[in-house]
Design an enzyme around this catalytic site. Structure first.
Site, PDB file in Angstrom:
ATOM      1  N   HIS A  77      29.021 -58.682 -70.255  1.00 36.45           N
ATOM      2  CA  HIS A  77      27.898 -58.199 -71.047  1.00 36.45           C
ATOM      3  C   HIS A  77      26.736 -57.729 -70.168  1.00 36.45           C
ATOM      4  O   HIS A  77      26.610 -58.136 -69.010  1.00 36.45           O
ATOM      5  CB  HIS A  77      27.422 -59.287 -72.004  1.00 36.45           C
ATOM      6  CG  HIS A  77      28.366 -59.506 -73.158  1.00 36.45           C
ATOM      7  ND1 HIS A  77      28.174 -60.477 -74.111  1.00 36.45           N
ATOM      8  CD2 HIS A  77      29.519 -58.865 -73.498  1.00 36.45           C
ATOM      9  CE1 HIS A  77      29.158 -60.418 -75.007  1.00 36.45           C
ATOM     10  NE2 HIS A  77      29.987 -59.460 -74.649  1.00 36.45           N
ATOM     11  N   GLU A  79      23.515 -58.361 -70.130  1.00 35.73           N
ATOM     12  CA  GLU A  79      22.584 -59.364 -69.609  1.00 35.73           C
ATOM     13  C   GLU A  79      23.197 -60.088 -68.411  1.00 35.73           C
ATOM     14  O   GLU A  79      22.522 -60.334 -67.402  1.00 35.73           O
ATOM     15  CB  GLU A  79      22.247 -60.411 -70.678  1.00 35.73           C
ATOM     16  CG  GLU A  79      21.830 -59.850 -72.013  1.00 35.73           C
ATOM     17  CD  GLU A  79      22.999 -59.675 -72.977  1.00 35.73           C
ATOM     18  OE1 GLU A  79      23.991 -59.027 -72.593  1.00 35.73           O
ATOM     19  OE2 GLU A  79      22.911 -60.174 -74.099  1.00 35.73           O
ATOM     20  N   CYS A 104      24.323 -62.882 -76.866  1.00 36.86           N
ATOM     21  CA  CYS A 104      25.333 -63.804 -77.392  1.00 36.86           C
ATOM     22  C   CYS A 104      25.131 -65.180 -76.749  1.00 36.86           C
ATOM     23  O   CYS A 104      24.344 -65.347 -75.821  1.00 36.86           O
ATOM     24  CB  CYS A 104      26.738 -63.272 -77.118  1.00 36.86           C
ATOM     25  SG  CYS A 104      27.274 -63.445 -75.399  1.00 36.86           S
ATOM     26  N   CYS A 107      25.852 -65.327 -72.888  1.00 33.96           N
ATOM     27  CA  CYS A 107      24.756 -64.781 -72.081  1.00 33.96           C
ATOM     28  C   CYS A 107      23.525 -65.679 -72.175  1.00 33.96           C
ATOM     29  O   CYS A 107      22.779 -65.798 -71.201  1.00 33.96           O
ATOM     30  CB  CYS A 107      24.419 -63.366 -72.528  1.00 33.96           C
ATOM     31  SG  CYS A 107      25.690 -62.165 -72.067  1.00 33.96           S
TER      32      CYS A 107
END
Ligand SMILES: [Zn+2]
Length: 160
Positions: A77, A79, A104, A107
């Site tokens: 992801h 991040e 999420c 993360c």
């Protein structure tokens, strides 16, 4: 006289997160992230993509089918990429994270451990899901602030 129609810090950093998202190869979800120090200096950027060395053309990008035939097992992801790809000497203590989609739960763990103290997000389209609820629970417990980026309607066209 200085010009007055310059963009704000929030617009600048969210704009960079948005531009970063344009690098994503994901056909369904493009997310960008920008980490900024308390002095408003950009520390890192990221977008969702396959891990280094996992060639984009060799990996699955779909959402359906068997787990190993979908992207979810593999995509890193935005991040997490922004956190892990940082090569500078500073840490993320008291940094802000600008991200185009609310983080999420996976993360969220990395964000907390990294020292980031505030999240400014764009979309919250997965609000109410277990993942988002877990993220918000962890952010609330650890005192990490989060607020939605409020666009004032400003648009910028880039001739790329
Ligand atoms: Zn995530």
């Amino acid at each position: 006289m200085k010009r007055n129609d310059y963009i704000s810090w929030d617009q600048y950093f969210m704009g960079i997160a948005m531009l970063s998202a344009e690098r994503s190869k994901d056909p369904n979800t493009q997310v960008g992230a920008c980490i900024v120090g308390p002095d408003n200096r950009i520390l890192s950027v990221g977008y969702n993509g396959m891990p280094q060395g996992c060639e984009d053309d060799d990996m699955p990008w779909g959402r359906d089918g068997a787990a190993l035939e979908s992207k979810y097992m593999f995509v890193c992801h935005a991040e997490l990429n922004a956190i892990l790809n940082y090569r500078g000497s500073r840490n993320f203590k008291d940094a802000r994270l600008y991200v185009t989609l609310f983080p999420c739960n996976e993360c969220a763990k990395a964000i907390i451990q990294s020292g980031i103290k505030e999240i400014i997000y764009g979309s919250d389209k997965y609000h109410g899901t277990d993942s988002t609820l877990a993220s918000k629970r962890m952010f609330d417990l650890t005192g990490i602030k989060y607020r939605r980026f409020e666009s004032d309607g400003t648009t910028i066209n880039l001739n790329l």
